[in-house]
Design an enzyme around this catalytic site. Structure first.
Site, PDB file in Angstrom:
ATOM      1  N   TYR A  40       0.857  -1.193   0.000  1.00  9.42           N
ATOM      2  CA  TYR A  40       0.000   0.000   0.000  1.00  9.42           C
ATOM      3  C   TYR A  40       0.890   1.239   0.000  1.00  9.42           C
ATOM      4  O   TYR A  40       1.819   1.321  -0.792  1.00  9.42           O
ATOM      5  CB  TYR A  40      -0.968  -0.059   1.192  1.00  9.42           C
ATOM      6  CG  TYR A  40      -2.156   0.837   1.024  1.00  9.42           C
ATOM      7  CD1 TYR A  40      -2.989   0.723  -0.085  1.00  9.42           C
ATOM      8  CD2 TYR A  40      -2.439   1.812   1.958  1.00  9.42           C
ATOM      9  CE1 TYR A  40      -4.079   1.556  -0.261  1.00  9.42           C
ATOM     10  CE2 TYR A  40      -3.536   2.652   1.802  1.00  9.42           C
ATOM     11  CZ  TYR A  40      -4.349   2.525   0.687  1.00  9.42           C
ATOM     12  OH  TYR A  40      -5.425   3.355   0.518  1.00  9.42           O
ATOM     13  N   LYS A  95     -20.732 -20.576  -9.074  1.00  9.75           N
ATOM     14  CA  LYS A  95     -20.028 -20.454 -10.359  1.00  9.75           C
ATOM     15  C   LYS A  95     -18.580 -20.013 -10.133  1.00  9.75           C
ATOM     16  O   LYS A  95     -17.648 -20.481 -10.801  1.00  9.75           O
ATOM     17  CB  LYS A  95     -20.769 -19.448 -11.243  1.00  9.75           C
ATOM     18  CG  LYS A  95     -20.383 -19.482 -12.713  1.00  9.75           C
ATOM     19  CD  LYS A  95     -20.797 -20.782 -13.376  1.00  9.75           C
ATOM     20  CE  LYS A  95     -20.591 -20.781 -14.868  1.00  9.75           C
ATOM     21  NZ  LYS A  95     -21.628 -20.082 -15.609  1.00  9.75           N
ATOM     22  N   GLU A 137     -24.840 -14.454 -16.466  1.00  5.60           N
ATOM     23  CA  GLU A 137     -25.453 -15.673 -15.931  1.00  5.60           C
ATOM     24  C   GLU A 137     -26.901 -15.409 -15.533  1.00  5.60           C
ATOM     25  O   GLU A 137     -27.213 -14.364 -14.934  1.00  5.60           O
ATOM     26  CB  GLU A 137     -24.664 -16.133 -14.695  1.00  5.60           C
ATOM     27  CG  GLU A 137     -24.972 -17.535 -14.243  1.00  5.60           C
ATOM     28  CD  GLU A 137     -24.223 -18.590 -15.046  1.00  5.60           C
ATOM     29  OE1 GLU A 137     -24.575 -19.770 -14.915  1.00  5.60           O
ATOM     30  OE2 GLU A 137     -23.302 -18.236 -15.795  1.00  5.60           O
ATOM     31  N   ASP A 138     -27.766 -16.356 -15.852  1.00  2.00           N
ATOM     32  CA  ASP A 138     -29.141 -16.382 -15.341  1.00  2.00           C
ATOM     33  C   ASP A 138     -29.895 -15.066 -15.570  1.00  2.00           C
ATOM     34  O   ASP A 138     -30.490 -14.497 -14.652  1.00  2.00           O
ATOM     35  CB  ASP A 138     -29.137 -16.746 -13.848  1.00  2.00           C
ATOM     36  CG  ASP A 138     -28.707 -18.175 -13.622  1.00  2.00           C
ATOM     37  OD1 ASP A 138     -28.613 -18.927 -14.601  1.00  2.00           O
ATOM     38  OD2 ASP A 138     -28.430 -18.552 -12.460  1.00  2.00           O
ATOM     39  N   ASP A 163     -25.179 -19.355 -20.041  1.00  2.00           N
ATOM     40  CA  ASP A 163     -26.435 -20.090 -20.213  1.00  2.00           C
ATOM     41  C   ASP A 163     -26.703 -20.370 -21.684  1.00  2.00           C
ATOM     42  O   ASP A 163     -27.243 -21.417 -22.047  1.00  2.00           O
ATOM     43  CB  ASP A 163     -27.613 -19.287 -19.644  1.00  2.00           C
ATOM     44  CG  ASP A 163     -27.486 -19.087 -18.146  1.00  2.00           C
ATOM     45  OD1 ASP A 163     -26.897 -19.956 -17.498  1.00  2.00           O
ATOM     46  OD2 ASP A 163     -27.954 -18.059 -17.636  1.00  2.00           O
ATOM     47  N   ALA A 196     -37.207 -22.602 -26.749  1.00  2.00           N
ATOM     48  CA  ALA A 196     -36.840 -21.449 -27.571  1.00  2.00           C
ATOM     49  C   ALA A 196     -36.220 -20.344 -26.727  1.00  2.00           C
ATOM     50  O   ALA A 196     -36.249 -19.174 -27.096  1.00  2.00           O
ATOM     51  CB  ALA A 196     -38.070 -20.929 -28.312  1.00  2.00           C
ATOM     52  N   GLY A 197     -35.652 -20.730 -25.593  1.00  2.00           N
ATOM     53  CA  GLY A 197     -34.989 -19.758 -24.734  1.00  2.00           C
ATOM     54  C   GLY A 197     -33.585 -19.448 -25.220  1.00  2.00           C
ATOM     55  O   GLY A 197     -33.174 -19.841 -26.318  1.00  2.00           O
ATOM     56  N   ALA A 198     -32.823 -18.788 -24.369  1.00  2.00           N
ATOM     57  CA  ALA A 198     -31.479 -18.347 -24.741  1.00  2.00           C
ATOM     58  C   ALA A 198     -30.590 -19.518 -25.123  1.00  2.00           C
ATOM     59  O   ALA A 198     -29.851 -19.469 -26.116  1.00  2.00           O
ATOM     60  CB  ALA A 198     -30.857 -17.563 -23.592  1.00  2.00           C
ATOM     61  N   ALA A 199     -30.647 -20.596 -24.337  1.00  2.00           N
ATOM     62  CA  ALA A 199     -29.781 -21.747 -24.615  1.00  2.00           C
ATOM     63  C   ALA A 199     -30.173 -22.411 -25.933  1.00  2.00           C
ATOM     64  O   ALA A 199     -29.313 -22.780 -26.737  1.00  2.00           O
ATOM     65  CB  ALA A 199     -29.858 -22.752 -23.467  1.00  2.00           C
ATOM     66  N   ASN A 319     -21.917 -27.900 -18.463  1.00  2.00           N
ATOM     67  CA  ASN A 319     -21.237 -26.661 -18.841  1.00  2.00           C
ATOM     68  C   ASN A 319     -19.847 -26.514 -18.243  1.00  2.00           C
ATOM     69  O   ASN A 319     -19.038 -25.731 -18.744  1.00  2.00           O
ATOM     70  CB  ASN A 319     -22.093 -25.452 -18.443  1.00  2.00           C
ATOM     71  CG  ASN A 319     -23.223 -25.206 -19.419  1.00  2.00           C
ATOM     72  OD1 ASN A 319     -23.599 -26.096 -20.180  1.00  2.00           O
ATOM     73  ND2 ASN A 319     -23.773 -24.004 -19.415  1.00  2.00           N
TER      74      ASN A 319
END
Length: 765
Positions: A40, A95, A137-138, A163, A196-199, A319
Site C-alpha cells: 500500500y 459459479k 449468468e441467469d 447459459d 426457444a430460450g437463450a440456450a 457446462n
C-alpha cells in the site's frame, strides 16, 4: 434423503463455518512493515503511475488478467425463475467456485438490481475496468440477447453468457461425435429443438455454424412449432421459424434424426422416439428431469445415441466442460472478445478429445474398464485431466488467428505445462474417490455406530450413494441417533451382544476359534471376543457378510488393529501390512507411508511398504514417483539408518526396474525437481514431481503427516490399510465426519478392486 433434510443441509453448508463459498486470499507477503509499505502506501504509487502511463500495465501489476466477473440480475435462475439479485448470489458464488477449481480463475460474483437493459449495460460497462472478462449468468430472454450483444460490442474484454453458449458448445461437440458414430452428415439431418430460450437459440445457431441447414430445423416453444405464419414472434424466434405446416412435437419428431431438448420434463413419449429415423440422436437436457427418462429412451430404441444433463447417466452435457477453459484461453491471450471462431475451436477440441485414448485416471474415476469413443461416450468426463491442456490452447489459438488476441502465446509447450500446474487436476482426489465409490457401492460396517459423528458419516455415505452402511452397536441407541439426525433409511443394525444375534455370534466364535486355536484362542475367549464390535465386524468381512469396515474413531489405533489382524490376517505373500495417508496439499496429493503400523522396518520391509504404497497410488489413477526419505543423500552417510534406506531402494530397482523410485534422499531435494536435477542428475526422480514419500520409520512418517495436517490445514485421506485379506480400515482417533466419509469411500474402492481381482482370477482359470 428427504427434501426437508436436504434443505437443512444445504442451508447449513452455506452458513457454516462462515457464510458463503468464497473468500479473498493475499498473493503477496504481508508479514512485515516493509511488505505493507510495498503493498500500500507509499510503494503502491509506483504501479499506479506505471499504469497511468500505459493502461495495459494493469495486467502486469494487478490481478485483472485472472479475474472474471460473474454478473446476474437473478431473472432466470435455473429451476427457480425470477428470484431477484440477492437470492441469486449463492448460484453466482457457486459459479465462482467452479471457475477456481477447474481453471484457477478468480471469479467475483456481482448481482445487479437492474432489469432494464440500458441500466444493466451501463452498470457493467462502468465496472468493467476491474475485470479481465465478464461471464453473464441467469438473465432472462429476450433481454439476455441484447445485453450480451451490446456488451460484446462496447467492451474490449471477453464477454460470454454461459447459459446460452456453454450448453451450445458442449452439446455441439457431442452432436458432431454422435453424427460420426451414426454415420450421418450435419448438413442432411433433420433436427427438432424443444425450447426457444437463450440456450436453445444459441445451440441452434452454433449447429448452423457447423453446417446444419435452416430448412431441416424445427423449433418449438410452449405454444408448439414456431411457424413463419405465427404472429408476434421475437426476432430470435423468427430466425428459426419453419415453413412446414405442422404444429406439434409429435408431428415434428416423425422421421427426424436429432432431438435437442432444452424445455421441460417428460414431453417426449416412447411413440415419438419410435417415429424417429434410424440411429436417432436424442439430447434430453432439461434439468433436473429430462424430456424423456434415459432408461426408458434406451429401452424404446436400442439404436439410440443419448445425452442428458444428468451426471448419473452416460454423456452428461455439463457446462463445466466449457466455460472455465474457454475463459482461461481467452484471458491468457488477453482477448478482446470471445468470438464465434473461439467457440467453434472449443467445440472441435472437445470433440477431438473424446476420440483420443482415455487416461487411466478417468477410467478409475468412473470405475470403467476402458472408456472408448462410442454411443455411451461422446463427450469427455468432467474429471478428465486433459481438459485444461486441450481446450484453452485451442481457444487461445483461435483468438490469435481471428485477430482478437493482444498477448500472443509464443511457447505452446510451456503454456500447457503452466495450465496443468494451474489446474489442480491432481488435487481432485476426494471427488474422484466419491465418484468412483458411487459407481458400485458396497456394504460397509461402521463398528462404532453408537456415536453421533459416526452416525453422521454413515448417513452421508448412505444419502450420497457411496455405500450401504451396516451399523454395529446398541439398537435403541442407534435408533435414537437416527431419529435425531432424520436418518430414516432402512439399513442393517446389529448388536453383537444381543440375543437376537446369538446364533450368528456363536457361528462367528466357532470360526474364530478354528482360525486361532493354535495361537492361544479358546472357545470361551472366542465367544467373548465375538461380543466385541471390532471382532464381530472383522468376522463379517471374513465370512462375506459385509464388503468393508471402518473403525477407530473412539479407540486407540493398536486396540482396533489387533482384532482386525487376528481375524483377517495378512494377504498372501505380504509379510507386513502397512498404511498410507493421502495428503491433499497445494502441490497436489502426496502419498505418505507407513504412517501407523511398522515402527522401524528393515530394508526388506521398507521395500515392501514402498511397493504396496505404489499400488495405492496406481489405484487412485496416479503414476507413482517415489522418494525413500532419509536425513542423508545417496551415500553421504554410512550410518545403519541411512544404509537400510539405500538397500531398500536397491531391492526395488532389482525387483521392479520400471518403478520410478530413488533414495536415500532428503525431503527438500525430493520435493524440489530443480534442486534434485541440479545436484543428483543421475537419480530416477531427478527433475520429476515426486508424489509418493516413504519414510524410514513410523516416528518420522506419523509426525510428518500430522504436522502437514495441523500446520498447513491439509486434508488427509487415511490411514489406508494395505496388505490385509479384506477391506478393513482403521481411522485415526477423533477423525472428523468428512474423514470418516472419505475412508468409507476408500473401503468401497478397496472392496471393488478385490472383487475385480477375484473375477479376473476366476476367468483366468
Amino acid at each position: 434423503m428427504s427434501k426437508e433434510k436436504q434443505r437443512r443441509e444445504a442451508l447449513l453448508y452455506h452458513a457454516k463455518p462462515q457464510p458463503g463459498k468464497i473468500k479473498i486470499v493475499p498473493t503477496k507477503p504481508y508479514s512485515t512493515q516493509r511488505d505493507l509499505a510495498l503493498a500500500y502506501s507509499p510503494g503502491v504509487a509506483e504501479p499506479c503511475l506505471a499504469i497511468e502511463k500505459n493502461k495495459d500495465d494493469v495486467y502486469k501489476y494487478t490481478a485483472k488478467g485472472n479475474i472474471v466477473a460473474i454478473i446476474s440480475n437473478g431473472t432466470a435462475v435455473l429451476g427457480l425463475g425470477n428470484i431477484g439479485p440477492e437470492a441469486s448470489k449463492p448460484v453466482m458464488e457457486g459459479k465462482s467456485l467452479l471457475f477456481k477449481i477447474f481453471s484457477d480463475i478468480d471469479g467475483i460474483d456481482i448481482e445487479l438490481d437492474a432489469t432494464d437493459v440500458d441500466k444493466f449495460v451501463e452498470t457493467v460497462k462502468a465496472i468493467a475496468p476491474t475485470f479481465g472478462g465478464i461471464n453473464l449468468e441467469d438473465i432472462k430472454a429476450p433481454e439476455a440477447f441484447e445485453i450480451e450483444r451490446r456488451l460484446k460490442e462496447e467492451l474490449d474484454i471477453p464477454v460470454m453468457h454461459d447459459d446460452q453458449h456453454g450448453t451450445a458448445i458442449i452439446s455441439a461437440a457431442a452432436l458432431l461425435n454422435a453424427l460420426e458414430i451414426a454415420n450421418k452428415k450435419i448438413e442432411e439431418v433433420k433436427i427438432v429443438v424443444s425450447g426457444a430460450g437463450a440456450a436453445a437459440v444459441s445451440c441452434t445457431r452454433l449447429y448452423k455454424a457447423f453446417g446444419a441447414r435452416s430448412e431441416n430445423i424445427v423449433m418449438l416453444d410452449s405454444k408448439g412449432v414456431i411457424r413463419s405464419d405465427r404472429e408476434n414472434l421475437t426476432s430470435q424466434k423468427k430466425e428459426f421459424a419453419s415453413d412446414r405446416k405442422i404444429d406439434t412435437l409429435e408431428e415434428a419428431m416423425k422421421d427426424s434424426d436429432v432431438f435437442i431438448g432444452l424445455s421441460i420434463a417428460n414431453v417426449v413419449t416412447p411413440e415419438m422416439l419410435t417415429s424417429m429415423a434410424e440411429s436417432p440422436i436424442v439430447f434430453a437436457m432439461a434439468n433436473p428431469d429430462p424430456e424423456i427418462e434415459y432408461d426408458l429412451a434406451c429401452k424404446t430404441r436400442k439404436d439410440i445415441i443419448m445425452a442428458t444433463g444428468r451426471s448419473d447417466h452416460p454423456n452428461q452435457v455439463n457446462n463445466v466442460l466449457g466455460f472455465p477453459f474457454i475463459f482461461r484461453g481467452a484471458l491468457d491471450v488477453r482477448a478482446t472478445k470471445i468470438n464465434e471462431e473461439m467457440k467453434m475451436a472449443a467445440v472441435r477440441a472437445l470433440a477431438e478429445l473424446t476420440r483420443e485414448p482415455v487416461p487411466e485416471q478417468v477410467n478409475i474415476a468412473y470405475d470403467a474398464t476402458r472408456l472408448t469413443f462410442g454411443g455411451k461416450y461422446i463427450i469427455p468426463k468432467p474429471f478428465d485431466p486433459r481438459l485444461i491442456t486441450k481446450i484453452p490452447p485451442a481457444v487461445a489459438k483461435a483468438a490469435m488467428e481471428s485477430g482478437v488476441a493482444r498477448l500472443p502465446i509464443q511457447d505452446w509447450d510451456r503454456y500447457e505445462e503452466e495450465l496443468y500446474l494451474r489446474s489442480g487436476n491432481d488435487n481432485k482426489v476426494v471427488r474422484l474417490l466419491h465418484n468412483r465409490a458411487k459407481v458400485n457401492p458396497k456394504r460397509i460396517v461402521f463398528a462404532e455406530a453408537e456415536l453421533l459423528d459416526v452416525m453422521k458419516a454413515a448417513q452421508i455415505v448412505y444419502d450420497e450413494g457411496i455405500a450401504t452402511p451396516i451399523l454395529l452397536g446398541d439398537k435403541q441407541t442407534i435408533e435414537n441417533l437416527k431419529k435425531e439426525l432424520d436418518f430414516d433409511a432402512e439399513v442393517p443394525i446389529i448388536d453383537p451382544r444381543s440375543d437376537e444375534f446369538s446364533e450368528i455370534r456363536s457361528k462367528y466364535a466357532l470360526r474364530l476359534w478354528e482360525l486361532r486355536k493354535r495361537k492361544g484362542e479358546t472357545k470361551y475367549s472366542a465367544r467373548v471376543n465375538m461380543g466385541k464390535r471390532n471382532y464381530f465386524g472383522a468376522m463379517m468381512l471374513k465370512e462375506g457378510d459385509a464388503d468393508g469396515m471402518i473403525s477407530g474413531y473412539s479407540r486407540a489405533y493398536p486396540k482396533v488393529l489387533r482384532p482386525v489382524f487376528e481375524v483377517l490376517g495378512r494377504a498372501k505373500n505380504v509379510k507386513n501390512a502397512s498404511t498410507v495417508n493421502i495428503m491433499i496439499t497445494d502441490r497436489g496429493p502426496l502419498f505418505l507411508a507407513d504412517t501407523s503400523i511398522n515402527i522401524d522396518p528393515n530394508a526388506e520391509e521398507l521395500a515392501e511398504i514402498a511397493q504396496m504404497t505404489a499400488n495405492v497410488a496406481k489405484t487412485f489413477g496416479f503414476k507413482p514417483v517415489m522418494a525413500l526419505l532419509s536425513y542423508a543423500n545417496f551415500g553421504s552417510s554410512s550410518h545403519p539408518n541411512a544404509r537400510k534406506v539405500r538397500e531398500a531402494v536397491q531391492i526395488l530397482h532389482e525387483r521392479n526396474p520400471e518403478l520410478v523410485v530413488d533414495g536415500e534422499i532428503q525431503t527438500d531435494f525430493a520435493l524440489d525437481p530443480e534442486l534434485s536435477n541440479n545436484n543428483f542428475p543421475f537419480s530416477k526422480i531427478s527433475g520429476k514431481k515426486v508424489n509418493t514419500l516413504v519414510f524410514p520409520n513410523l516416528e518420522s512418517a506419523n509426525i510428518t503427516y500430522k504436522l502437514l495436517k495441523g500446520l498447513n490445514n491439509a486434508d488427509s485421506v487415511g490411514p489406508i490399510m494395505v496388505g490385509l485379506t479384506r477391506a478393513a480400515h482403521i481411522l485415526q482417533l477423533g477423525a472428523s465426519v468428512d474423514e470418516m466419509v472419505n475412508m468409507a469411500a476408500v473401503a468401497v474402492i478397496d472392496a471393488q478392486e478385490r472383487e475385480k481381482r477375484k473375477k479376473a482370477k476366476m476367468q483366468g482359470k
